[in-house]
Design an enzyme around this catalytic site. Sequence first.
Site, PDB file in Angstrom:
ATOM      1  N   ARG A 131       0.824  -1.203   0.000  1.00 55.30           N
ATOM      2  CA  ARG A 131       0.000   0.000   0.000  1.00 55.30           C
ATOM      3  C   ARG A 131       0.860   1.256   0.000  1.00 55.30           C
ATOM      4  O   ARG A 131       2.014   1.236   0.414  1.00 55.30           O
ATOM      5  CB  ARG A 131      -0.918   0.012   1.225  1.00 55.30           C
ATOM      6  CG  ARG A 131      -2.030  -1.022   1.208  1.00 55.30           C
ATOM      7  CD  ARG A 131      -2.919  -0.894   2.435  1.00 55.30           C
ATOM      8  NE  ARG A 131      -2.174  -1.012   3.680  1.00 55.30           N
ATOM      9  CZ  ARG A 131      -1.807   0.001   4.453  1.00 55.30           C
ATOM     10  NH1 ARG A 131      -2.122   1.240   4.105  1.00 55.30           N
ATOM     11  NH2 ARG A 131      -1.129  -0.196   5.560  1.00 55.30           N
ATOM     12  N   LYS A 147      -8.764  -2.383   0.730  1.00 53.90           N
ATOM     13  CA  LYS A 147      -8.608  -1.495   1.882  1.00 53.90           C
ATOM     14  C   LYS A 147      -9.385  -0.192   1.710  1.00 53.90           C
ATOM     15  O   LYS A 147      -9.792   0.420   2.702  1.00 53.90           O
ATOM     16  CB  LYS A 147      -7.123  -1.203   2.116  1.00 53.90           C
ATOM     17  CG  LYS A 147      -6.348  -2.394   2.657  1.00 53.90           C
ATOM     18  CD  LYS A 147      -6.935  -2.944   3.947  1.00 53.90           C
ATOM     19  CE  LYS A 147      -6.095  -4.063   4.543  1.00 53.90           C
ATOM     20  NZ  LYS A 147      -6.757  -4.687   5.711  1.00 53.90           N
ATOM     21  N   HIS A 168     -10.425  -4.382  12.197  1.00 55.78           N
ATOM     22  CA  HIS A 168      -9.350  -5.014  11.424  1.00 55.78           C
ATOM     23  C   HIS A 168      -8.957  -6.264  12.191  1.00 55.78           C
ATOM     24  O   HIS A 168      -8.041  -6.254  13.006  1.00 55.78           O
ATOM     25  CB  HIS A 168      -8.175  -4.041  11.283  1.00 55.78           C
ATOM     26  CG  HIS A 168      -7.082  -4.557  10.407  1.00 55.78           C
ATOM     27  ND1 HIS A 168      -5.752  -4.286  10.630  1.00 55.78           N
ATOM     28  CD2 HIS A 168      -7.122  -5.319   9.294  1.00 55.78           C
ATOM     29  CE1 HIS A 168      -5.019  -4.868   9.698  1.00 55.78           C
ATOM     30  NE2 HIS A 168      -5.835  -5.494   8.871  1.00 55.78           N
ATOM     31  N   SER A 170      -0.307  -6.487  10.090  1.00 58.02           N
ATOM     32  CA  SER A 170       0.315  -7.412   9.144  1.00 58.02           C
ATOM     33  C   SER A 170       1.552  -8.061   9.768  1.00 58.02           C
ATOM     34  O   SER A 170       2.383  -7.396  10.386  1.00 58.02           O
ATOM     35  CB  SER A 170       0.719  -6.655   7.872  1.00 58.02           C
ATOM     36  OG  SER A 170       1.367  -7.512   6.968  1.00 58.02           O
ATOM     37  N   LYS A 225      -2.513 -12.979  12.186  1.00 57.58           N
ATOM     38  CA  LYS A 225      -3.974 -12.872  12.191  1.00 57.58           C
ATOM     39  C   LYS A 225      -4.625 -13.914  11.275  1.00 57.58           C
ATOM     40  O   LYS A 225      -5.572 -14.597  11.659  1.00 57.58           O
ATOM     41  CB  LYS A 225      -4.349 -11.444  11.774  1.00 57.58           C
ATOM     42  CG  LYS A 225      -5.802 -11.094  11.815  1.00 57.58           C
ATOM     43  CD  LYS A 225      -6.013  -9.582  11.853  1.00 57.58           C
ATOM     44  CE  LYS A 225      -5.145  -8.825  10.902  1.00 57.58           C
ATOM     45  NZ  LYS A 225      -5.372  -9.082   9.485  1.00 57.58           N
ATOM     46  N   THR A 226      -4.125 -14.011  10.044  1.00 51.84           N
ATOM     47  CA  THR A 226      -4.678 -14.976   9.085  1.00 51.84           C
ATOM     48  C   THR A 226      -4.319 -16.401   9.477  1.00 51.84           C
ATOM     49  O   THR A 226      -5.160 -17.304   9.485  1.00 51.84           O
ATOM     50  CB  THR A 226      -4.175 -14.674   7.667  1.00 51.84           C
ATOM     51  OG1 THR A 226      -4.625 -13.368   7.278  1.00 51.84           O
ATOM     52  CG2 THR A 226      -4.675 -15.697   6.670  1.00 51.84           C
ATOM     53  N   ASP A 245      -9.755 -10.981   7.973  1.00 55.41           N
ATOM     54  CA  ASP A 245      -9.163  -9.642   8.000  1.00 55.41           C
ATOM     55  C   ASP A 245     -10.093  -8.514   8.424  1.00 55.41           C
ATOM     56  O   ASP A 245      -9.672  -7.620   9.143  1.00 55.41           O
ATOM     57  CB  ASP A 245      -8.596  -9.320   6.615  1.00 55.41           C
ATOM     58  CG  ASP A 245      -7.608  -8.164   6.635  1.00 55.41           C
ATOM     59  OD1 ASP A 245      -6.801  -8.086   7.587  1.00 55.41           O
ATOM     60  OD2 ASP A 245      -7.634  -7.346   5.708  1.00 55.41           O
ATOM     61  N   ARG A 304       1.656 -12.391  -1.578  1.00 51.42           N
ATOM     62  CA  ARG A 304       0.285 -12.610  -1.126  1.00 51.42           C
ATOM     63  C   ARG A 304      -0.440 -13.667  -1.936  1.00 51.42           C
ATOM     64  O   ARG A 304      -0.180 -13.861  -3.127  1.00 51.42           O
ATOM     65  CB  ARG A 304      -0.508 -11.297  -1.257  1.00 51.42           C
ATOM     66  CG  ARG A 304      -0.015 -10.166  -0.361  1.00 51.42           C
ATOM     67  CD  ARG A 304      -0.580 -10.268   1.022  1.00 51.42           C
ATOM     68  NE  ARG A 304      -0.108  -9.212   1.894  1.00 51.42           N
ATOM     69  CZ  ARG A 304      -0.645  -8.925   3.069  1.00 51.42           C
ATOM     70  NH1 ARG A 304      -1.678  -9.636   3.499  1.00 51.42           N
ATOM     71  NH2 ARG A 304      -0.166  -7.958   3.811  1.00 51.42           N
TER      72      ARG A 304
END
Length: 541
Positions: free
Chosen positions: A61, A202, A221, A239, A243-244, A258, A324
């Site tokens: 990003r 996003k 988030h 990130s 989390k994932t 997410d 990703r």
Amino acid sequence: MLQSGPVVSRVGLEKHGLKNLGAVHWNLDAAGLYEHAIRRSEGKIAKGGAFVALTGEHTGRSPQDRYIVEEESVKADIDWGDVNRPVSPEVFERMYQKMRAYFQGTELFVQDCYAGSDPQFRLPVRIINENAWHNLFVRNMFIQPPKEDLRDFDPGFTILHAPGLQSDPEVDGTRSEIFVMVSFERKMVLIGGTWYAGEMKKSIFSVLNHILPAKNVLPMHCSANIGPNGDTAIFFGLSGTGKTTLSADASRTLIGDDEHGWGEDGVFNFEGGCYAKVIKLSREAEPEIYATTETFGTVLENVVMNKQTRELDLDDQRHTENTRSCYPIEFIPNASENGRGGHPKNIVMLTCDAFGVLPPIAKLSSAQAMYHFLSGYTAKVAGTEKGVKEPTAAFSACFGAPFMPRHPSVYAKLLGELIEKHGADCWLVNTGWSGGGFGEGARMKIGYTRALLNAALNGELNHVPFATDPFFGLTYPTECGDVPAKVLNPRESWSNKAAYDKAAANLTARFEKNFAKFEEHVNDAVKEIAIRNSAEVKAAE
């Protein structure tokens, strides 16, 4: 204008001023988008069937190039500053007209989707791309409406995505050639100058983060899953914190990885897919996510592939460390069918502490939960970002400051009310370093983290003794199955105890400095946490 696709909305592109276009492909499925992407040489097909695309110079990003239009109806609600940068309606209009002109005679790909699995709060979104692979990305990431809904689909927001269109900073008043502009009054997002697909998902997350608090829904988030007994858990984290990975647990049903909302009926996913970081992904440690990299329909971003064998090398970071995998959530075997769950029984806040001083798990009081939610701490390590030579503390309020248009206290207040109303247990989990900081200690074993999380979620930690960390006031278990006791107590895991004390005092001071800007927005109980930490810093000095 040639239109192709199974279903075309009666509300066409003319609504958004787009006329005299080339071929327009509406709501194509994965196979159709693959065909166009290969025809247009947009990427390659890997062994196993995933589509591999490169994003060029921009592999992540561009937060400094994200703007919100300063419009009368919203400007009083926006927390303007480095995160939410204002842009005038005139600049937005200029870029909009540039994009309209750029699209003239251009082949376009359109997807009509929903953001939000709860029908009460879902946002109809139309995404218009100049590349087929980006259109596949959004088809994976958002929720596919039933075919009957597509015929009268009326978008609540529209994304115009033209990565080949760059802005001219001197003429257009932008910071660089990249622009991501959100207009709440015109219900549009303009994205140009970057091929990084994550900007699209996003931008809609940011839109929902503005819309939903006014409806008494907390946008988060976070990832979320459901246990065998129907207990919902949510996982906040920036990130790289896990989390994932940690939400994709074979023993629990995945709601999403997410972005979620928490309202009067419980938790609901904003998305219909997952966007997992896959650098150094292991088949053994993360089998569910690993399998997606070998599946037709998955989009792999900046992953290295052998040109002859088409085999992937997930350890190769020559393009970026931010590789990703984007895939529909149903690619995860135990994914929820409706993307919804009840009110959370457990709230987990993930941090990757590269200083190695936080315990691997700690139980938080409601006041501590608010303190750590507003702090949003993790740490960057050398090699993950340009210019980072040593561990650097990073604080991102609500574990998602770049996507929060309103002041962090708005989201924190909602979270506090929901915790109090539904009595959720709160945990801080460190997936970072143990036995020393980055370069000296070792990354926390994922087996330990999973064991501790499972013990927290199934209630086992309610029956073990706890101790209190002297620096942060965190209570942590002193025993948990096969996890070594010295791992549970971070100070004991260091061979040099004086070095630990110094590092812990240093991190506590960073917390104190960061939290100063929130003290006027929190209640006395949360202020007490800040005061206590400040006292520990002074004592250490």
